[in-house]
Enzyme design. Structure first.
Site, short mmCIF file in Angstrom:
data_model
loop_
_atom_site.label_atom_id
_atom_site.label_comp_id
_atom_site.label_asym_id
_atom_site.label_seq_id
_atom_site.Cartn_x
_atom_site.Cartn_y
_atom_site.Cartn_z
N GLU A 158 -18.03 -20.53 -66.32
CA GLU A 158 -18.32 -20.24 -64.91
C GLU A 158 -19.81 -20.09 -64.67
O GLU A 158 -20.36 -19.00 -64.82
CB GLU A 158 -17.62 -18.93 -64.47
CG GLU A 158 -16.11 -19.02 -64.34
CD GLU A 158 -15.48 -17.71 -63.85
OE1 GLU A 158 -16.19 -16.69 -63.76
OE2 GLU A 158 -14.27 -17.71 -63.57
N GLU A 245 -8.69 -21.12 -65.39
CA GLU A 245 -8.60 -19.65 -65.31
C GLU A 245 -8.14 -19.26 -63.91
O GLU A 245 -8.70 -19.74 -62.91
CB GLU A 245 -9.98 -19.04 -65.60
CG GLU A 245 -9.96 -17.54 -65.74
CD GLU A 245 -11.37 -16.99 -66.00
OE1 GLU A 245 -12.06 -17.46 -66.93
OE2 GLU A 245 -11.77 -16.06 -65.27
#
Ligand code: MG
Length: 327
Positions: A158, A245
């Site tokens: 991320e 995720e």
């Protein structure tokens, strides 16, 4: 297709499956090598395939769950056809200052996924850019695991406050590094603001590469319809999406599970045939940690050891996957 071609194709599937050592009727034995066609993840025959499973938590915080028995439990009892090894990069004790320990944690997870015939995401779990370290790491991974159909590379979990041109340049560099060794396994590419800026990807995608997908991450209590709509728009522009995720609570990983929004995301992912991994196999006192501290490190988790999010996750995976991996 000519019969001779079918026989040849079957031969190649059997050859690749034997290479993986995937047990009979396991997800990898049935589906073989992955490929991306249009926006869709597909199996070796080009049929749409949806992967659903769990992500382990940061290896540096929850190393105890990084073992073969936990993977086997997730493959058999939870019916995961994919697991994700979230190799922590950044916090104290993670990959940057102890790469040896990081590899000691993720290796049994990857090897057990191969042994059980499920897919595995090797996740460089970072919020910051560490190009040299990532290149060295994925060189090692592609060399060791590039021949296995099981393996998916996630090159930057991320990116937080980076721009898309910065993330894109990093990703092109990493794709080049991996492709010099492994021509075909799926590569997952991140995008700014914790993988929410798929609209920026859609305006300026990476060109002249194959078998890459872009990650979108959501936490249903925070990210709602606007993120589904944004992702739909990106897919309509040809961007393949993999949700490596996701979870049902707020983006902090804490707060209440928004069950209605979680269900809305689940229905949406089912309808679009999008693959997903839930966050996470860990035991902290927070909503997204699926297990209680007294849960064994090695599976055998009955309902009394699963927290609410663990039960919802297991039920969501089992409701849609039909794995036949035997306990
Ligand atoms: Mg390969």
């Amino acid at each position: 297709m000519k019969t001779s071609h079918i026989i040849l194709l079957a031969f190649f599937i059997i050859a690749s499956v034997q290479l993986s050592g995937a047990p009979k009727n396991s997800p990898v034995a049935i589906n073989g090598k992955l490929q991306v066609k249009g926006v869709q993840l597909c199996n070796e025959l080009g049929e749409p395939l949806v992967l659903r499973g769990t992500s382990f938590g940061w290896h540096n915080f929850w190393p105890r769950f990084y073992n073969k028995k936990a993977v086997k439990w997730l493959a058999t009892d939870w019916k995961c056809n994919v697991v994700r090894a979230a190799m922590g990069v950044g916090p104290k004790g993670s990959y940057l200052d102890n790469p040896k320990f990081a590899l000691q944690c993720i290796t049994p997870v990857i090897d057990a996924a191969i042994k059980n015939g499920i897919y595995v995401v090797i996740d460089f779990h970072s919020h910051k850019m560490h190009t040299a370290e990532a290149k060295a790491f994925f060189t090692q991974m592609a060399t060791k695991y590039g021949k296995y159909p099981n393996v998916i590379y996630e090159i930057w979990n991320e990116p937080d406050y980076f721009t898309w041109p910065e993330v894109k340049a990093y990703s092109e560099e990493l794709i080049k590094t991996i492709r010099a060794i492994d021509p075909d396994n799926i590569i997952l590419v991140g995008n700014p603001h914790w993988d929410q800026d798929v609209h920026l990807v859609a305006e300026d995608p990476i060109k002249n590469v194959t078998n890459i997908m872009y990650t979108m991450h959501f936490y249903a209590g925070t990210h709602k319809k606007w993120l589904r709509d944004r992702t739909d728009d990106a897919m309509a522009k040809g961007i393949p999406i993999f949700i490596s995720e996701c979870a049902g609570m707020e983006a902090t990983g804490d707060g209440p599970v928004d069950e209605a929004e979680w269900q809305a995301f689940l229905d949406w992912m089912t309808d679009r045939k999008i693959s997903w991994c839930v966050w996470s196999v860990s035991d902290k006192n927070e909503t997204c940690s699926m297990l209680l501290p007294r849960a064994s490190s090695k599976g055998n988790w009955d309902d009394s050891l699963l927290k609410s999010w663990g039960k919802i996750s297991r039920n969501s995976i089992r409701a849609t996957n039909d794995n036949v991996v035997k306990k």
